[in-house]
Design a protein around this motif. Sequence first.
Motif, short mmCIF file in Angstrom:
data_model
loop_
_atom_site.label_atom_id
_atom_site.label_comp_id
_atom_site.label_asym_id
_atom_site.label_seq_id
_atom_site.Cartn_x
_atom_site.Cartn_y
_atom_site.Cartn_z
N GLU A 48 36.25 -22.81 1.50
CA GLU A 48 35.34 -22.26 0.25
C GLU A 48 34.95 -23.47 -0.67
O GLU A 48 35.92 -24.37 -0.87
CB GLU A 48 36.29 -21.21 -0.51
N SER A 49 33.82 -23.36 -1.07
CA SER A 49 33.26 -24.47 -1.74
C SER A 49 31.92 -23.79 -2.25
O SER A 49 31.33 -22.86 -1.69
CB SER A 49 32.97 -25.95 -0.98
N PRO A 50 31.57 -24.33 -3.63
CA PRO A 50 30.30 -23.79 -3.97
C PRO A 50 28.98 -23.89 -3.20
O PRO A 50 28.45 -22.91 -3.10
CB PRO A 50 29.94 -24.63 -5.34
N TRP A 51 28.82 -25.15 -2.59
CA TRP A 51 27.60 -25.01 -1.72
C TRP A 51 27.61 -24.24 -0.54
O TRP A 51 26.66 -23.60 0.07
CB TRP A 51 27.38 -26.46 -1.17
N LEU A 52 28.98 -24.04 0.36
CA LEU A 52 29.10 -23.28 1.37
C LEU A 52 29.14 -21.68 1.01
O LEU A 52 28.42 -20.99 1.57
CB LEU A 52 30.52 -23.57 1.94
N THR A 53 29.43 -21.51 -0.20
CA THR A 53 29.34 -20.15 -0.64
C THR A 53 27.97 -19.57 -0.84
O THR A 53 27.57 -18.71 -0.52
CB THR A 53 30.06 -19.63 -2.19
N SER A 54 27.08 -20.57 -1.52
CA SER A 54 25.55 -20.31 -1.48
C SER A 54 25.08 -20.20 -0.28
O SER A 54 24.14 -19.20 0.09
CB SER A 54 24.76 -21.39 -2.13
N VAL A 55 25.61 -20.82 0.88
CA VAL A 55 24.89 -20.93 2.18
C VAL A 55 25.25 -19.55 2.74
O VAL A 55 24.54 -18.82 3.55
CB VAL A 55 25.37 -21.97 3.21
N MET A 56 26.36 -18.96 2.62
CA MET A 56 27.15 -17.82 3.22
C MET A 56 26.16 -16.56 2.49
O MET A 56 26.01 -15.58 3.18
CB MET A 56 28.50 -17.57 3.20
N GLU A 57 26.09 -16.67 1.26
CA GLU A 57 25.31 -15.66 0.68
C GLU A 57 23.98 -15.39 1.08
O GLU A 57 23.34 -14.35 1.22
CB GLU A 57 25.37 -15.90 -0.98
N LEU A 58 23.41 -16.70 1.68
CA LEU A 58 22.00 -16.77 2.16
C LEU A 58 21.97 -15.94 3.56
O LEU A 58 21.25 -15.13 3.97
CB LEU A 58 21.37 -18.30 2.45
N PHE A 59 22.96 -16.31 4.22
CA PHE A 59 22.94 -15.66 5.58
C PHE A 59 23.49 -14.07 5.47
O PHE A 59 22.53 -13.20 6.38
CB PHE A 59 24.07 -16.23 6.73
N THR A 60 24.22 -13.72 4.54
CA THR A 60 24.35 -12.28 4.25
C THR A 60 23.21 -11.61 3.61
O THR A 60 22.82 -10.41 4.30
CB THR A 60 25.63 -12.11 3.13
N TRP A 61 22.05 -12.30 3.06
CA TRP A 61 21.15 -11.76 2.62
C TRP A 61 20.11 -11.42 3.60
O TRP A 61 19.35 -10.62 3.81
CB TRP A 61 20.60 -12.70 1.40
N ILE A 62 20.01 -12.25 4.45
CA ILE A 62 19.23 -12.34 5.75
C ILE A 62 19.65 -11.12 6.66
O ILE A 62 18.97 -10.70 7.27
CB ILE A 62 19.38 -13.77 6.78
N GLY A 63 20.84 -10.92 6.45
CA GLY A 63 21.65 -9.82 7.30
C GLY A 63 21.44 -8.51 6.78
O GLY A 63 21.82 -7.33 7.16
N SER A 64 20.87 -8.30 5.57
CA SER A 64 20.92 -7.13 4.65
C SER A 64 19.77 -6.30 5.20
O SER A 64 18.80 -6.78 5.86
CB SER A 64 20.31 -7.46 3.02
N THR A 65 19.62 -5.17 4.93
CA THR A 65 18.70 -3.90 5.51
C THR A 65 17.18 -4.45 5.07
O THR A 65 16.37 -4.13 5.84
CB THR A 65 19.12 -2.42 4.97
N LYS A 66 16.82 -4.79 3.82
CA LYS A 66 15.74 -4.98 3.49
C LYS A 66 15.30 -6.03 4.27
O LYS A 66 13.92 -6.12 4.66
CB LYS A 66 15.72 -5.46 2.01
N VAL A 67 15.97 -7.15 4.56
CA VAL A 67 15.37 -8.46 5.22
C VAL A 67 15.19 -8.09 6.81
O VAL A 67 14.09 -8.40 7.21
CB VAL A 67 16.36 -9.66 5.02
N VAL A 68 16.12 -7.37 7.23
CA VAL A 68 16.11 -6.89 8.52
C VAL A 68 14.80 -5.98 8.66
O VAL A 68 14.10 -6.21 9.74
CB VAL A 68 17.08 -5.89 9.11
N VAL A 69 14.40 -5.17 7.97
CA VAL A 69 13.19 -4.42 8.16
C VAL A 69 12.10 -5.20 7.95
O VAL A 69 11.15 -5.25 8.81
CB VAL A 69 13.12 -3.32 6.89
N VAL A 70 12.08 -6.12 7.18
CA VAL A 70 10.75 -7.19 7.19
C VAL A 70 10.66 -8.07 8.56
O VAL A 70 9.62 -7.96 9.10
CB VAL A 70 11.13 -8.31 5.85
N ILE A 71 11.88 -8.60 8.77
CA ILE A 71 11.93 -9.12 10.15
C ILE A 71 11.28 -8.41 11.30
O ILE A 71 10.65 -8.96 12.11
CB ILE A 71 13.15 -9.60 10.41
N CYS A 72 11.80 -7.01 11.36
CA CYS A 72 11.29 -6.13 12.34
C CYS A 72 9.82 -6.07 12.20
O CYS A 72 9.07 -5.81 13.29
CB CYS A 72 12.05 -5.03 12.33
N LEU A 73 9.28 -5.73 11.07
CA LEU A 73 7.96 -5.64 10.95
C LEU A 73 7.01 -6.80 11.42
O LEU A 73 5.99 -6.77 12.17
CB LEU A 73 7.65 -5.15 9.54
#
Length: 224
Positions: A48-73
């Motif tokens: 754990e570190s601040p920059w790694l937390t930001s990176v992991m939050e980004l990947f979790t956001w990419i895997g969220s339902t809203k982003v998945v819907v956009v990617i699929c469209l």
Amino acid sequence: MNLKYQLTRAFFVSLISLTAFASMAALVSADKVVRFDKAIIATVQGLESPWLTSVMELFTWIGSTKVVVVICLLIIFFLYNVLHHRSELMLLIAVVTGTPILNHYLKAFFHRARPDFHRLIEIGGYSFPSGHAMNAFSVYAILAFLLWRHIPTRLGRSVLILFSGFMIVMIGVSRIYLGVHYPSDIIGGYFASGFWLTAAIWFFQWYKERQPRLEARELGRNEG
């Protein structure tokens, strides 16, 4: 590649995935993965570190339902208008819409509570199997499957596989790092999606094999 070989391979991969998921589910239900989960969580969260937390939050956001819907469209638009796929769109839609439905019923069945000892984000719902892991596996694996034959070079195909694998792994790891899933949730999610994806591909390939025969039979009836 011979279509019958593709059908056979898809069937066996689906069977293996189902068996692996059932095994993981049995271990989770019997609390046989506690030490494994804790060891992996300690290793991942130990970074754990601040920059790694930001990176992991980004990947979790990419895997969220809203982003998945956009990617699929975007994928649907590309397949339909650029590659002129038609029947493949039904496979894509079936896979990406069926995955969250399957995840919902699996979570409701197993009722596993989420980890509560070190969360970096807050989220509700049950834990096993991970919805993010299932969605990531389905989306990026079906993307690789549909684009594979359009990439002529080995390097291009290798890049496609590496990219898809990287996204699947990182979205899964991000959920462990952020403290909202056990590693066994992620692994179980991969196996569950592996089963659903390959079962859908098997049915799609089977339908493609039978369609010309059915059309020829129907044509013969009409001419008769």
